[in-house]
Design a protein around this motif. Structure first.
Motif, short mmCIF file in Angstrom:
data_model
loop_
_atom_site.label_atom_id
_atom_site.label_comp_id
_atom_site.label_asym_id
_atom_site.label_seq_id
_atom_site.Cartn_x
_atom_site.Cartn_y
_atom_site.Cartn_z
N GLN A 104 0.86 -1.18 0.00
CA GLN A 104 0.00 0.00 0.00
C GLN A 104 0.89 1.23 0.00
OE1 GLN A 104 -3.05 0.47 2.86
NE2 GLN A 104 -3.70 -1.68 2.80
N MET A 105 0.57 2.18 -0.86
CA MET A 105 1.27 3.46 -0.81
C MET A 105 0.30 4.52 -0.31
SD MET A 105 4.13 3.61 -3.79
CE MET A 105 3.19 4.64 -4.87
N HIS A 106 0.86 5.41 0.52
CA HIS A 106 0.08 6.51 1.06
C HIS A 106 0.89 7.80 0.97
CE1 HIS A 106 -1.81 3.09 3.21
NE2 HIS A 106 -2.89 3.85 3.25
N LEU A 107 0.20 8.93 1.08
CA LEU A 107 0.83 10.22 1.34
C LEU A 107 0.39 10.64 2.73
CD1 LEU A 107 0.23 11.71 -2.19
CD2 LEU A 107 2.47 11.28 -1.15
N GLN A 108 1.36 10.93 3.59
CA GLN A 108 1.07 11.19 5.00
C GLN A 108 1.35 12.65 5.34
OE1 GLN A 108 2.30 8.19 7.88
NE2 GLN A 108 3.23 9.79 9.12
N ALA A 109 0.37 13.30 5.99
CA ALA A 109 0.51 14.72 6.34
C ALA A 109 1.59 14.89 7.42
CB ALA A 109 -0.82 15.26 6.83
N ARG A 110 2.54 15.78 7.19
CA ARG A 110 3.62 16.01 8.17
C ARG A 110 3.14 16.83 9.35
NH1 ARG A 110 8.73 14.79 5.90
NH2 ARG A 110 8.66 14.59 3.64
N GLN A 111 2.06 17.61 9.18
CA GLN A 111 1.44 18.34 10.28
C GLN A 111 -0.04 18.53 9.92
OE1 GLN A 111 4.16 20.61 8.79
NE2 GLN A 111 2.72 21.37 7.28
N ALA A 112 -0.81 19.17 10.80
CA ALA A 112 -2.22 19.43 10.47
C ALA A 112 -2.29 20.35 9.25
CB ALA A 112 -2.92 20.06 11.67
#
Ligand code: AVJ
Length: 320
Positions: free
Chosen positions: A252-260
């Protein structure tokens, strides 16, 4: 000399694509289809991925075709008869299919890709090298449904689907595509590349390479969404994440938020908490037995396969 013909079977509607992407971003677990990777830069980044040492699928599949191409072609022609119609799904630059022309001598080559524009240059070039083969470029999004005009497949066909692109589909969708492929082959055969289960470290390295090419490929999706939706994603706010989900046997590939982060596009907005993710791709990995079971479920009766010495990748031929 004959020249290739081109047909666009569905309209490429940017507004429909934009609303599909927006709906995905707004769902509880944000998700965007991997088809949004492939803007012009994304397609080049994917080509770069295939050159990476860590990304074993492309070269391993090429080695299987190089070692067993003649035997595969004999088996294909047993199922289709001589001079088959060859249908290439996701053909792109058509290079993988062209390597089989010498063995298969297809009478017609039907290259299918989402946009017929991706096929024009490659088919025109290929036609010069293979003047005897009738060439047809078809623009079709077969991820929804694969069905070709009947006149294009008069007789038994060979459906060619290399690269383990079937791995992008969920289990139900993959079954549906295989059933469509069987119907499209009209009593002929399917030749399909399938990535196999292997040690975790090797799988994860292939989707999180040290040069960051796969990260760039994943993050570039945000630039594409910015253009498509008029959104204000900042690439620097996001991080590439890839992991193997053993329960579903898929990367699975995701893009993850580094902050809000709050992302806005014409009238809509989506807030992401720090660490929250957008799911961008599944890439399924099979065992030989699992993929054979799937082919059987799709209605195929006869099947065989070829692999590399390490058993990393397999090419299946399914008929009946
Ligand atoms: C083109 C879908 C086969 O799943 O391996 C490569 C795409 N994504 N690196 C794959 C991809 C990240 C690739 N397929």
């Amino acid at each position: 000399m004959q020249s290739p013909t081109f047909i666009q079977l569905h309209r490429i509607d940017d507004r429909a694509l934009a609303s599909e992407a927006a709906a995905g971003l707004l769902s509880a677990q944000a998700q965007v289809s991997p088809k949004f990777f492939y803007d012009p830069l994304g397609s080049r980044l994917f080509d770069a991925i295939t050159e990476l040492q860590a990304y074993y699928p492309t070269r391993t599949e090429a080695a299987i075709f190089a070692a067993h191409g003649a035997a595969m072609a004999d088996a294909v022609l047993d199922a289709t008869g001589d001079e088959p119609v060859m249908i290439d799904l996701g053909a792109g630059n058509c290079a993988k299919a062209a390597r089989l022309f010498g063995w298969l001598a297809p009478r017609r080559y039907v290259a299918v890709d989402i946009s017929v524009d991706f096929l024009r240059d490659s088919l025109q070039r290929l036609q010069r090298e293979h003047p005897a083969i009738q060439m047809v470029g078809v623009g079709l999004d077969f991820s929804a449904h694969l069905q070709l005009p009947e006149r294009l497949v008069d007789g038994r066909g060979l459906v060619f689907y290399p690269g383990s692109s079937i791995g992008n589909f969920g289990a139900g969708e993959a079954l549906r595509l295989l059933r469509d492929a069987r119907a499209t082959a009209a009593g002929g055969a399917l030749l399909i590349g399938v990535d196999l289960v292997k040690p975790l470290a090797m799988l994860e390295a292939a989707y999180d390479d040290e040069l960051g090419v796969t990260a760039a490929f994943n993050l570039n999706l945000l630039n594409h969404l910015n253009r498509l939706l008029g959104a204000d994603f900042r690439v620097r706010d996001w991080q590439h994440v890839a992991h193997f989900d053993a329960a579903h046997s898929r990367i699975q590939m995701h893009l993850q938020a580094r902050q809000a982060i709050a992302v806005r596009w014409n009238g809509a907005q989506r807030k992401f908490a720090a660490g929250e993710r957008i799911h961008t791709e599944n890439s399924a990995k099979w065992t030989v037995a699992d993929f054979e079971a799937l082919l059987r479920k799709a209605g195929f009766g006869a099947m065989r396969h070829w692999t590399d010495d390490q058993g990393w990748f397999a090419v299946f031929l399914a008929a009946g």
